[in-house]
Design a protein around this motif. Structure first.
Motif, PDB file in Angstrom:
ATOM      1  N   ALA A  94       2.449 -65.174  41.242  1.00 54.87           N
ATOM      2  CA  ALA A  94       2.595 -64.427  42.154  1.00 54.87           C
ATOM      3  C   ALA A  94       1.336 -64.364  43.198  1.00 54.87           C
ATOM      4  CB  ALA A  94       3.020 -62.988  41.933  1.00 54.87           C
ATOM      5  N   GLN A  95       0.292 -64.199  42.591  1.00 59.40           N
ATOM      6  CA  GLN A  95      -0.982 -64.184  43.588  1.00 59.40           C
ATOM      7  C   GLN A  95      -1.169 -65.495  44.173  1.00 59.40           C
ATOM      8  OE1 GLN A  95      -2.780 -61.328  44.128  1.00 59.40           O
ATOM      9  NE2 GLN A  95      -4.116 -62.593  45.582  1.00 59.40           N
ATOM     10  N   VAL A  96      -1.146 -66.388  43.582  1.00 58.33           N
ATOM     11  CA  VAL A  96      -1.286 -67.850  44.085  1.00 58.33           C
ATOM     12  C   VAL A  96      -0.207 -67.987  45.340  1.00 58.33           C
ATOM     13  CG1 VAL A  96      -1.139 -70.356  43.935  1.00 58.33           C
ATOM     14  CG2 VAL A  96      -2.274 -68.939  42.274  1.00 58.33           C
ATOM     15  N   GLU A  97       0.956 -67.652  45.105  1.00 53.78           N
ATOM     16  CA  GLU A  97       1.943 -67.797  46.171  1.00 53.78           C
ATOM     17  C   GLU A  97       1.691 -66.748  47.244  1.00 53.78           C
ATOM     18  OE1 GLU A  97       6.650 -68.004  46.213  1.00 53.78           O
ATOM     19  OE2 GLU A  97       5.988 -66.834  44.724  1.00 53.78           O
ATOM     20  N   ALA A  98       1.431 -65.625  47.033  1.00 46.76           N
ATOM     21  CA  ALA A  98       0.812 -64.462  48.141  1.00 46.76           C
ATOM     22  C   ALA A  98      -0.182 -65.194  49.008  1.00 46.76           C
ATOM     23  CB  ALA A  98       0.801 -63.205  47.593  1.00 46.76           C
ATOM     24  N   THR A  99      -1.338 -65.790  48.020  1.00 47.36           N
ATOM     25  CA  THR A  99      -2.433 -66.122  48.987  1.00 47.36           C
ATOM     26  C   THR A  99      -2.248 -67.270  49.798  1.00 47.36           C
ATOM     27  OG1 THR A  99      -3.696 -65.261  47.225  1.00 47.36           O
ATOM     28  CG2 THR A  99      -4.817 -66.817  48.547  1.00 47.36           C
ATOM     29  N   VAL A 100      -1.311 -68.309  49.370  1.00 46.71           N
ATOM     30  CA  VAL A 100      -0.934 -69.364  49.918  1.00 46.71           C
ATOM     31  C   VAL A 100      -0.246 -69.049  51.511  1.00 46.71           C
ATOM     32  CG1 VAL A 100       0.366 -71.491  50.046  1.00 46.71           C
ATOM     33  CG2 VAL A 100      -1.228 -70.969  48.115  1.00 46.71           C
ATOM     34  N   GLU A 101       0.769 -68.124  51.124  1.00 48.57           N
ATOM     35  CA  GLU A 101       1.353 -67.727  52.187  1.00 48.57           C
ATOM     36  C   GLU A 101       0.800 -66.853  53.448  1.00 48.57           C
ATOM     37  OE1 GLU A 101       4.855 -65.736  50.475  1.00 48.57           O
ATOM     38  OE2 GLU A 101       5.721 -67.706  49.728  1.00 48.57           O
ATOM     39  N   ASP A 102      -0.504 -66.279  52.881  1.00 51.18           N
ATOM     40  CA  ASP A 102      -1.129 -65.467  53.646  1.00 51.18           C
ATOM     41  C   ASP A 102      -2.176 -66.352  54.663  1.00 51.18           C
ATOM     42  OD1 ASP A 102       0.329 -63.052  53.279  1.00 51.18           O
ATOM     43  OD2 ASP A 102      -1.366 -62.418  51.986  1.00 51.18           O
ATOM     44  N   SER A 103      -2.493 -67.597  54.211  1.00 50.86           N
ATOM     45  CA  SER A 103      -3.500 -68.500  54.744  1.00 50.86           C
ATOM     46  C   SER A 103      -2.795 -69.138  56.009  1.00 50.86           C
ATOM     47  CB  SER A 103      -3.908 -69.566  53.514  1.00 50.86           C
ATOM     48  OG  SER A 103      -2.771 -70.723  53.708  1.00 50.86           O
ATOM     49  N   ASP A 104      -3.700 -69.733  56.753  1.00 43.36           N
ATOM     50  CA  ASP A 104      -3.305 -70.274  57.928  1.00 43.36           C
ATOM     51  C   ASP A 104      -3.201 -71.867  57.744  1.00 43.36           C
ATOM     52  OD1 ASP A 104      -3.764 -67.922  59.380  1.00 43.36           O
ATOM     53  OD2 ASP A 104      -5.787 -68.341  59.738  1.00 43.36           O
ATOM     54  N   VAL A 105      -2.988 -72.202  56.481  1.00 41.64           N
ATOM     55  CA  VAL A 105      -2.971 -73.839  56.252  1.00 41.64           C
ATOM     56  C   VAL A 105      -1.607 -73.897  56.063  1.00 41.64           C
ATOM     57  CG1 VAL A 105      -3.825 -75.676  54.756  1.00 41.64           C
ATOM     58  CG2 VAL A 105      -5.216 -73.739  55.151  1.00 41.64           C
ATOM     59  N   ASP A 106      -1.071 -75.099  56.394  1.00 36.23           N
ATOM     60  CA  ASP A 106       0.129 -75.500  56.087  1.00 36.23           C
ATOM     61  C   ASP A 106       0.511 -76.032  54.693  1.00 36.23           C
ATOM     62  OD1 ASP A 106       2.789 -76.212  56.747  1.00 36.23           O
ATOM     63  OD2 ASP A 106       2.669 -77.663  57.906  1.00 36.23           O
ATOM     64  N   ILE A 107       0.893 -75.150  53.921  1.00 38.75           N
ATOM     65  CA  ILE A 107       1.207 -75.377  52.480  1.00 38.75           C
ATOM     66  C   ILE A 107       2.629 -74.735  52.232  1.00 38.75           C
ATOM     67  CG2 ILE A 107       0.472 -75.173  50.073  1.00 38.75           C
ATOM     68  CD1 ILE A 107      -2.159 -74.695  51.164  1.00 38.75           C
ATOM     69  N   ASP A 108       3.412 -75.547  51.789  1.00 45.04           N
ATOM     70  CA  ASP A 108       4.835 -74.964  51.416  1.00 45.04           C
ATOM     71  C   ASP A 108       4.877 -74.475  49.925  1.00 45.04           C
ATOM     72  OD1 ASP A 108       6.144 -75.278  53.751  1.00 45.04           O
ATOM     73  OD2 ASP A 108       6.478 -77.233  53.386  1.00 45.04           O
ATOM     74  N   CYS A 109       5.342 -73.400  49.508  1.00 46.43           N
ATOM     75  CA  CYS A 109       5.562 -73.076  48.421  1.00 46.43           C
ATOM     76  C   CYS A 109       6.986 -72.697  47.757  1.00 46.43           C
ATOM     77  CB  CYS A 109       4.888 -71.618  48.229  1.00 46.43           C
ATOM     78  SG  CYS A 109       3.005 -71.312  48.257  1.00 46.43           S
ATOM     79  N   GLU A 110       7.113 -73.582  46.818  1.00 46.83           N
ATOM     80  CA  GLU A 110       8.604 -73.123  46.169  1.00 46.83           C
ATOM     81  C   GLU A 110       8.357 -72.818  44.745  1.00 46.83           C
ATOM     82  OE1 GLU A 110      12.153 -75.952  45.033  1.00 46.83           O
ATOM     83  OE2 GLU A 110      11.089 -76.524  46.739  1.00 46.83           O
ATOM     84  N   ARG A 111       9.054 -71.781  44.277  1.00 45.50           N
ATOM     85  CA  ARG A 111       8.916 -71.283  42.844  1.00 45.50           C
ATOM     86  C   ARG A 111      10.212 -71.395  42.386  1.00 45.50           C
ATOM     87  NH1 ARG A 111       6.372 -66.360  40.515  1.00 45.50           N
ATOM     88  NH2 ARG A 111       6.881 -66.653  38.270  1.00 45.50           N
ATOM     89  N   THR A 112      10.383 -72.018  40.928  1.00 41.95           N
ATOM     90  CA  THR A 112      11.439 -71.980  40.433  1.00 41.95           C
ATOM     91  C   THR A 112      11.110 -71.827  39.035  1.00 41.95           C
ATOM     92  OG1 THR A 112      12.046 -74.046  41.617  1.00 41.95           O
ATOM     93  CG2 THR A 112      13.138 -73.653  39.603  1.00 41.95           C
TER      94      THR A 112
END
Length: 106
Positions: free
Chosen positions: A15-33
């Motif tokens: 959850a922390q990795v996902e939140a940190t990525v989503e808050d960054s300015d870098v274009d990274i798509d997150c998908e959790r399954t």
């Protein structure tokens, strides 16, 4: 550590990795399954972070290789060289994004 303790701690990491990525300015798509988090970069490369419950480990697959992390004290450390998980993820993501990415524990 019991399975439920591991899952609670490791789920918090995902959850922390996902939140940190989503808050960054870098274009990274997150998908959790389930217990697998996939980070996909503009060039199509991916970093896969998944929970290995029987081993009580978090496994990471990046362009640079595969890594296993186990909880040591209050930090997730690489089982081979002792690198901290978020430090390593920041390095892997920066390499694959082509720009600085900083992922950090809460």
């Amino acid at each position: 550590m019991t399975e439920s303790e591991f899952l609670a701690l490791a789920e918090a990491v995902l959850a922390q990795v996902e939140a940190t990525v989503e808050d960054s300015d870098v274009d990274i798509d997150c998908e959790r399954t389930g217990n697998v988090l996939t980070l996909e970069f503009e060039d199509g490369s991916k970093i896969i972070v998944n929970l290995q419950t029987p081993m009580s480990e978090i496994w990471v697959a990046a362009r640079s290789g595969g890594y296993h992390y186990r909880l040591k004290g209050d930090e997730w450390r690489d089982t081979r060289d002792g690198t901290e998980l978020f430090e390593a993820l920041s390095r892997f993501a920066s390499q694959q994004a082509g720009e600085t990415v900083t992922l950090q524990a809460d």
